[in-house]
Design a protein around this motif. Structure first.
Motif, PDB file in Angstrom:
ATOM      1  N   LEU A  28       0.826  -1.209   0.000  1.00 49.58           N
ATOM      2  CA  LEU A  28       0.000   0.000   0.000  1.00 49.58           C
ATOM      3  C   LEU A  28       0.857   1.255   0.000  1.00 49.58           C
ATOM      4  CD1 LEU A  28      -2.856  -1.018   2.473  1.00 49.58           C
ATOM      5  CD2 LEU A  28      -3.095  -0.577   0.031  1.00 49.58           C
ATOM      6  N   ASP A  29       1.998   1.202   0.741  1.00 50.47           N
ATOM      7  CA  ASP A  29       2.928   2.342   0.733  1.00 50.47           C
ATOM      8  C   ASP A  29       3.423   2.609  -0.687  1.00 50.47           C
ATOM      9  OD1 ASP A  29       2.696   2.629   3.459  1.00 50.47           O
ATOM     10  OD2 ASP A  29       4.495   1.467   3.926  1.00 50.47           O
ATOM     11  N   VAL A  30       3.805   1.538  -1.369  1.00 47.49           N
ATOM     12  CA  VAL A  30       4.284   1.667  -2.748  1.00 47.49           C
ATOM     13  C   VAL A  30       3.180   2.210  -3.639  1.00 47.49           C
ATOM     14  CG1 VAL A  30       5.069   0.364  -4.773  1.00 47.49           C
ATOM     15  CG2 VAL A  30       6.021  -0.151  -2.512  1.00 47.49           C
ATOM     16  N   LEU A  31       1.968   1.717  -3.446  1.00 49.64           N
ATOM     17  CA  LEU A  31       0.831   2.137  -4.264  1.00 49.64           C
ATOM     18  C   LEU A  31       0.542   3.631  -4.091  1.00 49.64           C
ATOM     19  CD1 LEU A  31      -1.100   0.867  -6.261  1.00 49.64           C
ATOM     20  CD2 LEU A  31      -2.593   0.229  -4.352  1.00 49.64           C
ATOM     21  N   TYR A  32       0.619   4.119  -2.873  1.00 49.42           N
ATOM     22  CA  TYR A  32       0.401   5.546  -2.630  1.00 49.42           C
ATOM     23  C   TYR A  32       1.448   6.390  -3.370  1.00 49.42           C
ATOM     24  CZ  TYR A  32      -3.310   5.498   0.896  1.00 49.42           C
ATOM     25  OH  TYR A  32      -4.519   5.392   1.539  1.00 49.42           O
ATOM     26  N   LEU A  33       2.695   5.933  -3.331  1.00 49.91           N
ATOM     27  CA  LEU A  33       3.756   6.693  -4.003  1.00 49.91           C
ATOM     28  C   LEU A  33       3.614   6.636  -5.517  1.00 49.91           C
ATOM     29  CD1 LEU A  33       6.790   5.770  -1.724  1.00 49.91           C
ATOM     30  CD2 LEU A  33       5.455   7.874  -1.744  1.00 49.91           C
ATOM     31  N   LEU A  37       5.615   8.963  -8.392  1.00 52.42           N
ATOM     32  CA  LEU A  37       7.023   8.604  -8.215  1.00 52.42           C
ATOM     33  C   LEU A  37       7.373   7.374  -9.046  1.00 52.42           C
ATOM     34  CD1 LEU A  37       6.504  10.503  -5.753  1.00 52.42           C
ATOM     35  CD2 LEU A  37       8.170   9.111  -4.497  1.00 52.42           C
ATOM     36  N   ASP A  38       8.602   7.364  -9.585  1.00 54.26           N
ATOM     37  CA  ASP A  38       9.065   6.197 -10.320  1.00 54.26           C
ATOM     38  C   ASP A  38       9.723   5.213  -9.355  1.00 54.26           C
ATOM     39  OD1 ASP A  38      11.515   7.302  -9.675  1.00 54.26           O
ATOM     40  OD2 ASP A  38      11.943   8.003 -11.710  1.00 54.26           O
ATOM     41  N   THR A  39      10.248   4.119  -9.899  1.00 51.27           N
ATOM     42  CA  THR A  39      10.825   3.062  -9.056  1.00 51.27           C
ATOM     43  C   THR A  39      11.978   3.583  -8.205  1.00 51.27           C
ATOM     44  OG1 THR A  39      10.216   1.365 -10.680  1.00 51.27           O
ATOM     45  CG2 THR A  39      11.923   0.792  -9.082  1.00 51.27           C
ATOM     46  N   LYS A  40      12.856   4.364  -8.808  1.00 49.58           N
ATOM     47  CA  LYS A  40      14.027   4.861  -8.086  1.00 49.58           C
ATOM     48  C   LYS A  40      13.625   5.738  -6.910  1.00 49.58           C
ATOM     49  CE  LYS A  40      18.213   7.641  -8.643  1.00 49.58           C
ATOM     50  NZ  LYS A  40      19.047   8.449  -9.582  1.00 49.58           N
ATOM     51  N   HIS A  41      12.748   6.696  -7.155  1.00 48.13           N
ATOM     52  CA  HIS A  41      12.360   7.623  -6.087  1.00 48.13           C
ATOM     53  C   HIS A  41      11.470   6.960  -5.039  1.00 48.13           C
ATOM     54  CE1 HIS A  41      13.592  10.525  -9.263  1.00 48.13           C
ATOM     55  NE2 HIS A  41      14.061  11.191  -8.219  1.00 48.13           N
TER      56      HIS A  41
END
Length: 412
Positions: free
Chosen positions: A356-361, A366-370
């Motif tokens: 979920l954290d990744v999904l929010y970003l 945001l891209d993978t790196k950021h």
């Protein structure tokens, strides 16, 4: 919710207050009573089979426990009609059985009783009624246990005044046991104040130290799809450090074996059992490893407890206290299930906290790196999370994942 709002531990055998039993709607009470009456014989039969196999009771005490359970099951309606009378008459029933003044025996009986009623509520009542029944039943059991401890403490005081040198060791044991029971009751009160699964886990992490006497704790969620664990919460441990940890069961074979157990396990020295980088980073030696299970006994994660890397001995009473806390966490999670289902309409997606954290970003662009930099994890780990998200949401790309997540209410 903050720790300052929790009721405080007072003298042995006494809580700082007694909570009134919440009201149970007549419709709900009627359904519950009918279901209990219909299934009472089966409940007792199952209990007898389990306790006979477990060997936790001798025959005389088991018969007393059965009598107490039968009384509790047949007098549920009295709780809503007159709580004070219900408690008084139940305590009288306890004293007439072979249970006597055994705090441990009464605690087991009440735990079994609570589990029986909750199993009936899950199976026979609408999901929206479960939390109401849970709170009603839980507060009654807590109050009943509190009154039993207070009555036992008063009786022990009278015995001490009459026979000051008689059974001193036995009284000391009862006092120590009363303190452990009170800690469980206080933990119950803390769980009662939680509003969601997140707060239940946070309370477990905090109270496993503050009540069970450990110096630090860390909770890791378990993902059965790839048999991995990832850090979620910590107490007296840097949260960012814990949340960067993600280990696969293939790299830590011990983990998979321990997660199959149903009780905490004490390991005197884990220096050769866990990945060397974690052993060195956290100075790990002795460790209490505690599987965390959900309402249906499914493995949700693992709680690790220690004393800041210092060796410590195996203390059976401490282990049993933690086991009791874990059992109560399963009950508390049950009470929040329908709330979580309402918050996430399609809960079958089963996204983890980190996903979920990744999904929010991703939704923030945001891209993978950021994303990796923001969460302090590797780009490879972010890619793994995204792959898992796409699979669970059954979409082909990140844009579709964000769109579906917003539509389904997974993120806002």
């Amino acid at each position: 919710m903050s720790i300052e709002s929790f009721p405080k531990l007072t003298t042995p055998g006494r809580l700082s207050y007694q909570r009134p039993v919440p009201a149970l709607p007549n419709r709900c009470l009627k359904q519950l009573l009918q279901a209990v009456e219909k299934n009472r014989a089966q409940l007792l039969s199952t209990w007898e089979a389990m306790t006979a196999a477990g060997g936790q009771w001798d025959s005389k005490t088991r018969e007393g426990a059965r009598t107490a359970l039968l009384y509790l099951l047949t007098h549920l309606q009295l709780v809503t009609a007159d709580e004070a009378r219900a408690i008084d008459e139940t305590l009288h029933c306890f004293r007439k059985t072979a249970l006597g003044n055994s705090t441990a025996a009464i605690l087991l009986v009440l735990s079994d009783f609570e589990e029986m009623i909750l199993s009936i509520a899950r199976s026979h009542l609408p999901a929206e009624d479960f939390e109401t029944v849970y709170h009603w039943l839980h507060v009654y059991c807590v109050n009943l246990m509190q009154m039993f401890i207070e009555a036992s403490s008063d009786q022990a005081l009278d015995e001490k005044q009459q026979f000051p040198t008689h059974h001193q060791t036995s009284r000391m044991h009862r006092t120590m046991l009363a303190v452990e029971v009170q800690k469980l009751l206080l933990f119950d009160e803390h769980l009662f104040l939680t509003h969601d699964v997140h707060e239940v886990f946070q309370t477990l992490v905090t109270d496993s130290c503050q009540l069970a006497g450990f110096k630090r704790s860390a909770l890791f969620l378990y993902n059965p799809l790839n048999q991995s664990v990832e850090g979620l919460f910590g107490h007296h441990v840097e949260l960012d450090v814990i949340r960067r940890i993600r280990e696969n069961g293939y790299r830590v074979p011990l983990l998979n074996r321990l997660l199959q157990l149903d009780r905490p396990v004490f390991l005197e020295d884990v220096s050769n059992l866990l990945p060397v980088q974690h052993v060195q980073s956290f100075h790990l030696t002795s460790l209490l490893i505690c599987p965390v299970r959900g309402p249906a006994s499914e493995t949700l994660g693992v709680l690790l407890l220690d004393h800041n890397g210092q060796r410590f001995p195996h203390v059976p009473s401490q282990l049993e206290l933690v086991k009791g806390m874990l059992d109560r966490v399963s009950f508390a999670l049950s009470s929040h299930l329908h709330q979580e289902q309402e918050r996430i309409p399609n809960h079958s997606f089963a996204l983890t906290e980190r996903e979920l954290d990744v999904l929010y970003l991703l939704a923030d662009g945001l891209d993978t790196k950021h994303t990796a930099e923001q969460l302090h994890i590797s780009e490879y780990t972010v890619s793994e999370h995204i792959t898992s998200i796409l699979r669970k949401l059954k979409v082909k790309n990140r844009t579709a994942a964000v769109a579906k997540s917003l539509r389904e209410g997974l993120i806002r």
